[in-house]
Design a protein around this motif. Structure first.
Motif, PDB file in Angstrom:
ATOM      1  N   ASP A  89      28.186  30.790  17.619  1.00 29.76           N
ATOM      2  CA  ASP A  89      27.681  32.109  17.988  1.00 29.76           C
ATOM      3  C   ASP A  89      26.167  32.064  18.087  1.00 29.76           C
ATOM      4  O   ASP A  89      25.451  32.425  17.161  1.00 29.76           O
ATOM      5  N   GLN A 117      32.426  35.136  21.836  1.00 32.58           N
ATOM      6  CA  GLN A 117      33.499  35.766  22.606  1.00 32.58           C
ATOM      7  C   GLN A 117      34.161  34.777  23.570  1.00 32.58           C
ATOM      8  O   GLN A 117      35.364  34.848  23.824  1.00 32.58           O
ATOM      9  N   ASP A 131      38.056  34.050  23.784  1.00 23.94           N
ATOM     10  CA  ASP A 131      38.781  34.245  25.047  1.00 23.94           C
ATOM     11  C   ASP A 131      39.565  32.992  25.435  1.00 23.94           C
ATOM     12  O   ASP A 131      40.727  33.073  25.856  1.00 23.94           O
TER      13      ASP A 131
END
Lengths: 165, 117
Positions: A111, A118, A122
């Motif tokens: 991150d 994300q 995903d």
């Protein structure tokens, strides 16, 4: 890998290597037995030019010192094609491809501005044979060691019995 | 055919074949004892390293468009080191155009036309 006479192999990509792994799974699925995506880069809708800007400010400077004959205009076109033409997800393949990709994969999220959390979520959510490690996993050292061992175990579990190359 | 002319043509043909065929430049020792080689084809030159044995594991280091072998020591973990006892680990620099720098002491002898680099 053709040059080395290797027909089937595991592919583990760090950072920009994550999108490379997915692209090779798309273009040469017969070669990639399983993949590991370690801290993959990805598009951030809230900061869409993070990869473009880093390419311009870091990579392009070094590149132009080596290759001054390449114009900034050419470099900007290259970065534009890489990061702005398909500004979604992992840049290299579509969500539809990942949804249909049967190749086993393990995702180690990160991150940071370039490594969008994300994106890892995903990929792991879409790919039918994906696994994802915990996040964060870099600390403490015991957790990092366990995560590295999970990569090893994941790969060995998918090693072909005949170890055909 | 004049033997000198025949030798020149044979040498030129051999040079052309060598230039077109993929080739590997001799091994050198890299980080952690990995064998370093160069794959060359045309004007493309790619450095790669191998270490370990077993089922092949290709690993691409991080670094964005600067992804290259020399980035491994600063990676979150060095896959070439960590998995060397489990797999045949292979890593490579990203493709770059080979630049050949040739020094010509006498500019009047520098090749021209199609032979000029």
């Amino acid at each position: 890998m053709d040059h080395l006479g290797i027909h089937r192999f595991f592919y583990m990509g760090y950072c920009i290597g994550g999108p490379f792994v997915l692209k090779l799974m798309e273009r040469a699925p017969e070669h990639v037995v399983a993949g590991v995506l370690c801290q993959p880069v990805g598009h951030r809708p809230e900061n869409p030019d993070v990869m473009y800007t880093s390419g311009q400010e870091v990579w392009a400077k070094e590149f132009r010192a080596r290759r001054p004959e390449v114009s900034m205009e050419t470099i900007e076109k290259y970065l534009h094609n890489l990061y702005r033409v398909r500004p979604d997800f992992v840049y290299s393949v579509s969500r539809d491809f990942v949804r249909s990709c049967q190749t086993p994969m393990l995702v180690l999220p990160d991150d940071t501005p370039a490594h969008a959390y994300q994106t890892s979520v995903d990929i792991a959510s879409l790919a039918p044979n994906a696994e994802v490690t915990v996040y964060p996993w870099k600390d403490p050292p015991e957790l990092k060691a366990r995560t590295i061992n999970r990569v090893r175990t994941f790969l060995k579990a998918h090693q072909p019995v005949t170890a055909a190359r | 055919m004049d033997p000198i002319r025949r030798n020149i043509l044979a040498t030129s043909a051999a040079v052309s074949v060598l230039a077109a065929a993929p080739r590997v430049i001799a091994n050198q020792s890299g980080q952690g004892g990995a064998a370093t080689s160069f794959y060359e084809k045309g004007n493309i030159r790619i450095r790669y390293q191998e270490i370990g044995s077993g089922f092949p594991l290709l690993v691409t280091p991080g670094g964005g468009l600067n992804s290259r072998i020399s980035n491994w020591p600063t990676a979150v973990f060095n896959a070439m080191e960590v998995f060397r006892n489990d797999f045949r680990c292979i890593t490579m620099d990203q493709r770059k155009r080979q630049r050949r720098r040739i020094h010509w002491p006498d500019p009047s002898r520098r090749p021209v036309g199609r032979f000029r680099r």
